[in-house]
Enzyme design. Structure first.
Site, PDB file in Angstrom:
ATOM      1  N   TYR A 130    -161.652 -19.212   9.268  1.00 53.75           N
ATOM      2  CA  TYR A 130    -161.401 -17.828   8.887  1.00 53.75           C
ATOM      3  C   TYR A 130    -161.384 -17.726   7.362  1.00 53.75           C
ATOM      4  O   TYR A 130    -160.641 -18.450   6.698  1.00 53.75           O
ATOM      5  CB  TYR A 130    -160.057 -17.336   9.437  1.00 53.75           C
ATOM      6  CG  TYR A 130    -159.914 -15.843   9.253  1.00 53.75           C
ATOM      7  CD1 TYR A 130    -160.240 -14.973  10.275  1.00 53.75           C
ATOM      8  CD2 TYR A 130    -159.513 -15.303   8.036  1.00 53.75           C
ATOM      9  CE1 TYR A 130    -160.152 -13.603  10.102  1.00 53.75           C
ATOM     10  CE2 TYR A 130    -159.440 -13.934   7.850  1.00 53.75           C
ATOM     11  CZ  TYR A 130    -159.764 -13.086   8.887  1.00 53.75           C
ATOM     12  OH  TYR A 130    -159.690 -11.744   8.705  1.00 53.75           O
ATOM     13  N   GLN A 191    -159.295  -9.638  15.788  1.00 52.53           N
ATOM     14  CA  GLN A 191    -160.457  -9.635  16.683  1.00 52.53           C
ATOM     15  C   GLN A 191    -161.364 -10.848  16.420  1.00 52.53           C
ATOM     16  O   GLN A 191    -161.941 -11.419  17.360  1.00 52.53           O
ATOM     17  CB  GLN A 191    -161.238  -8.317  16.583  1.00 52.53           C
ATOM     18  CG  GLN A 191    -161.743  -7.927  15.194  1.00 52.53           C
ATOM     19  CD  GLN A 191    -160.700  -7.195  14.360  1.00 52.53           C
ATOM     20  OE1 GLN A 191    -159.500  -7.268  14.628  1.00 52.53           O
ATOM     21  NE2 GLN A 191    -161.163  -6.497  13.339  1.00 52.53           N
ATOM     22  N   ASN A 214    -154.269 -12.371   6.736  1.00 55.80           N
ATOM     23  CA  ASN A 214    -153.115 -11.462   6.631  1.00 55.80           C
ATOM     24  C   ASN A 214    -152.211 -11.581   7.867  1.00 55.80           C
ATOM     25  O   ASN A 214    -152.386 -12.482   8.688  1.00 55.80           O
ATOM     26  CB  ASN A 214    -153.613 -10.024   6.436  1.00 55.80           C
ATOM     27  CG  ASN A 214    -154.436  -9.532   7.626  1.00 55.80           C
ATOM     28  OD1 ASN A 214    -154.369 -10.098   8.719  1.00 55.80           O
ATOM     29  ND2 ASN A 214    -155.205  -8.485   7.407  1.00 55.80           N
ATOM     30  N   SER A 237    -148.054 -18.376  -1.961  1.00 58.58           N
ATOM     31  CA  SER A 237    -148.184 -19.630  -2.686  1.00 58.58           C
ATOM     32  C   SER A 237    -146.975 -19.853  -3.602  1.00 58.58           C
ATOM     33  O   SER A 237    -146.238 -18.912  -3.907  1.00 58.58           O
ATOM     34  CB  SER A 237    -149.473 -19.585  -3.504  1.00 58.58           C
ATOM     35  OG  SER A 237    -149.814 -20.860  -3.964  1.00 58.58           O
ATOM     36  N   HIS A 262    -151.202 -14.912  -8.436  1.00 59.34           N
ATOM     37  CA  HIS A 262    -151.655 -14.706  -7.057  1.00 59.34           C
ATOM     38  C   HIS A 262    -151.035 -13.438  -6.463  1.00 59.34           C
ATOM     39  O   HIS A 262    -151.575 -12.861  -5.522  1.00 59.34           O
ATOM     40  CB  HIS A 262    -151.276 -15.897  -6.165  1.00 59.34           C
ATOM     41  CG  HIS A 262    -152.182 -17.073  -6.309  1.00 59.34           C
ATOM     42  ND1 HIS A 262    -153.486 -17.042  -5.889  1.00 59.34           N
ATOM     43  CD2 HIS A 262    -151.981 -18.314  -6.827  1.00 59.34           C
ATOM     44  CE1 HIS A 262    -154.053 -18.225  -6.139  1.00 59.34           C
ATOM     45  NE2 HIS A 262    -153.166 -19.007  -6.714  1.00 59.34           N
ATOM     46  N   GLU A 327    -144.864 -25.939  -2.004  1.00 60.95           N
ATOM     47  CA  GLU A 327    -146.288 -26.210  -1.775  1.00 60.95           C
ATOM     48  C   GLU A 327    -146.846 -27.115  -2.885  1.00 60.95           C
ATOM     49  O   GLU A 327    -147.517 -28.104  -2.624  1.00 60.95           O
ATOM     50  CB  GLU A 327    -147.037 -24.870  -1.765  1.00 60.95           C
ATOM     51  CG  GLU A 327    -148.519 -24.979  -1.504  1.00 60.95           C
ATOM     52  CD  GLU A 327    -149.227 -23.631  -1.697  1.00 60.95           C
ATOM     53  OE1 GLU A 327    -148.608 -22.695  -2.255  1.00 60.95           O
ATOM     54  OE2 GLU A 327    -150.401 -23.530  -1.309  1.00 60.95           O
ATOM     55  N   ASP A 361    -156.676 -26.877  -7.383  1.00 58.18           N
ATOM     56  CA  ASP A 361    -157.215 -25.738  -6.628  1.00 58.18           C
ATOM     57  C   ASP A 361    -158.720 -25.821  -6.488  1.00 58.18           C
ATOM     58  O   ASP A 361    -159.289 -25.247  -5.554  1.00 58.18           O
ATOM     59  CB  ASP A 361    -156.885 -24.419  -7.349  1.00 58.18           C
ATOM     60  CG  ASP A 361    -155.458 -23.994  -7.128  1.00 58.18           C
ATOM     61  OD1 ASP A 361    -154.837 -24.491  -6.163  1.00 58.18           O
ATOM     62  OD2 ASP A 361    -154.954 -23.167  -7.917  1.00 58.18           O
ATOM     63  N   GLU A 415    -136.500 -41.727  38.423  1.00 57.14           N
ATOM     64  CA  GLU A 415    -137.054 -40.392  38.189  1.00 57.14           C
ATOM     65  C   GLU A 415    -137.505 -39.734  39.496  1.00 57.14           C
ATOM     66  O   GLU A 415    -138.098 -38.656  39.466  1.00 57.14           O
ATOM     67  CB  GLU A 415    -138.203 -40.483  37.168  1.00 57.14           C
ATOM     68  CG  GLU A 415    -137.700 -40.987  35.824  1.00 57.14           C
ATOM     69  CD  GLU A 415    -138.724 -40.903  34.695  1.00 57.14           C
ATOM     70  OE1 GLU A 415    -139.918 -40.656  34.970  1.00 57.14           O
ATOM     71  OE2 GLU A 415    -138.305 -41.069  33.523  1.00 57.14           O
TER      72      GLU A 415
END
Lengths: 430, 430
Positions: A130, A191, A214, A237, A262, A327, A361, A415
């Site tokens: 994604y 979707q 998001n 972040s 950011h 992070e 990065d 068991e």
């Protein structure tokens, strides 16, 4: 002004706990809408996918045009300047070289009873990546997700990226082309995640979905988890810089600003043993913010979520870093290796004065997809292992089985699983 | 009768797809009730935990008696027969020995530019282990969850186990004692998961929650994912046996029955190149079922979810196994190693005629917590790595930073993150 704390203050513990507990993003409850979207895509397939995409992204797609033709990918990539292409290629090659070294090896052995035991690694067959559209649409993230998948040996990578109003950043497609990703669909949101997880006529289903998004995307990933694998739920972040008197206040300030720019809840924290450095960094942040084109976002983030904490010792700094489980942790020290063993919870650690987080990065080679929101307590950055899975192997000789049968049958009895015991005992009858 | 399929039939593809798609457990939508329970425990802590526990488990606990005293653990463990204790100890020692070999090593190196890159592994600090109560309360599962955590170096293990009507299987406590687990609470359900994830006065919060449970527990784990790590969402157990004419039909039948006796949607599938073996196994299952104390459960599972599939070749068998991505795959062949590379998706593979899956459940040494419901396409069995996390390391020398600065600043520019570029360029000014 950012929060300023001193670990020697009587109220430090309470205020530091508040800082840790502070929410940096609105937690929107979109569970029901996401569940409805997923159900719709499962029930109606491409019809739902097209309808939702045209409604949310105003993209004017049909089932036949969901996929971006390879010629269009090449054309878009060609519109990117040679300098950008070369930079993305450098990033790709360094990320690839580093991730090649993460490839695991199988470990199969025979124990003293002659039992074969082992772990075998195999790649996931198909992965969906994604890629967010719009503002936070980063070509570097395409590389960070696609390269480890390819190194792992994933044979099919399907990328989804929303194209609001039909627009897409050509650098995204250039990065995809460099990473060898050719199956790209102009869909996004819950979707897109539903289509990847369950499949439609146009988009064959995958086995694992990775990449940030998001609240709708994050919730959709949570809901399809189990049907497919997912990587993690990404949050805002964050960076925590540990610095002593050897640090350059201007450099530290630049790193704090880089994180704050950011926006969207990004957090910059400085922890230092040197109150004079703390003051100097705060002044430097002000000075540099004034020069930044996007200063409004960075300033808001710094003032709302930033913190400057003075401590008595580097050991104390490491303790606060572990509790923050950030992070990114920068060690702006002359001898970062000395403190390294004390930092137990961090997504990534940047060593010394000459390693700004931004290098990681893009072109350091390590992955920039890292655990946020204190999840470095239990989670890891993205890597080759995330695109592979382990199969355990077990093999008994007749003698080994005879040796192990007794205790196994005893436990099966406790068991109340007689059939288990019998599957062993039946092999012992001569 | 179990399903009987032949891969040469014209309708095979459709019927095999139906078999794969078949649901084996009612998917109960308990999302809202679980969300309410989690919110209640977060808001009211122990008061909610005690109230819910006494309502659902009729356990008569107070906040002060939620934790099982160590003396009670020892007393319960002492009630277990010496034979069972010895069997659990054997299982423990073998599981421990195997998992010791899974411990990862750090990998840190310097590349040709002098950039330090690496991956460092550290244990999770605190782990919560969920142990089901009632019927499917297995001491072996306590070992399978606790031992890898201890081997990983987890310093705190908190175990939760519901005690319906105040009852607990003493073998559970014996297994905990052997595994060195001393922090045990008599709580279960979504409320136990909520307490582990968010903490109450009586139960300090953990960083990761593992272990199987019912729909409420699974849903609670899904909902707290992110706040804590989780292992996986466990579904009904399953085995796929690949056998040729060399297999003993009675042994294969016993293995199929062992799986089916778990009930609750457990599935046994035989895939064989030998139609005569298929017939013989079916007869043997009937014969052996009649001798099993719990035959009703096993028969129901076998008839409802079982399948016998004849194929033309072992290659075809491997293909069906990969599409099934079964939790357990047995290779009942004289030369299992020859087929091994073709089996790409499986939780665990059991090699040869003398390795019934039940050996792996107890004393083989490998872990019996394995991916179910086709999730072996992307997931792995529980192991030491699940109780550790990776931190990536990056370190630049001034020269390496100068070398990498150009492309990094270029990409920062494309991403409209000037602050990122400036954090690099500021270090280049002499």
């Amino acid at each position: 002004m950012p929060l300023r704390l001193d670990s020697a203050s009587p109220d430090f513990e309470a205020r530091f706990s508040d800082l840790l507990a502070g929410k940096r993003e609105a937690s929107r409850d979109v569970n029901d809408s996401v569940a409805a979207i997923i159900a719709d895509v499962r029930a109606r397939g491409d019809a739902a996918l097209v309808e939702l995409t045209n409604r949310f992204d105003r993209a004017g797609v049909t089932a036949a045009t969901l996929r971006i033709p390879e010629a269009d990918i090449a054309a878009a990539a060609a519109r990117v300047s040679p300098q950008v292409r070369a930079a993305l290629q450098t990033a790709h090659d360094r990320i690839r070289a580093h991730h090649e070294r993460q490839k695991p090896t199988d470990h199969i052995y025979e124990d003293h009873l002659g039992v074969t035991l082992g772990t075998r690694w195999t790649p996931v067959d198909a992965v969906g990546i994604y890629v967010p559209g719009g503002l936070a649409s980063y070509p570097s993230s395409v590389l960070m997700n696609a390269v480890p998948a390819r190194v792992a040996g994933v044979s099919r990578i399907a990328m989804v990226v929303p194209t609001p109003d039909g627009e897409i950043n050509p650098a995204i497609l250039a990065a995809a082309e460099i990473a060898g990703v050719t199956e790209i669909y102009r869909v996004g949101g819950a979707q897109a995640v539903a289509a990847l997880a369950y499949g439609t006529a146009a988009i064959a289903r995958v086995d694992k979905v990775v990449g940030p998004g998001n609240a709708y995307v994050a919730t959709a990933k949570r809901q399809v988890f189990g049907q497919v694998g997912i990587d993690m739920i990404a949050g805002p972040s964050e960076v925590l810089v540990i610095a002593d008197g050897s640090a350059n206040p201007a450099w530290v300030a630049a790193d704090l600003i880089a994180q704050a720019e950011h926006g969207a809840g990004a957090q910059s924290i400085l922890v230092t043993t040197d109150p004079a450095l703390a003051d100097a960094v705060e002044s430097e942040v002000e000075r540099q913010l004034a020069l930044l084109p996007k200063q409004a976002i960075a300033r808001e983030g710094w003032e709302e979520f930033g913190a400057v904490i003075t401590v008595a010792s580097l050991a104390e700094a490491a303790d606060l870093a572990n509790r923050t489980a950030s992070e990114h942790v920068e060690l702006a020290l002359d001898d970062p290796e000395a403190l390294l063993p004390a930092i137990r919870h961090a997504g990534a650690i940047f060593l010394g004065h000459h390693t700004p987080e931004a290098i990681g990065d893009y072109v350091g080679g390590s992955n920039h997809v890292l655990p946020t929101a204190r999840s470095a307590r239990f989670a890891s950055g993205l890597g080759v292992l995330d695109f592979m899975k382990r199969t355990s192997l077990l093999g008994c000789t007749p003698a080994a089985l005879a040796e192990l049968a007794g205790p196994a049958i005893t436990i099966a009895g406790v068991e109340d699983l007689d059939g288990h015991g019998r599957s062993i005992s039946i092999r012992l009858n001569r």
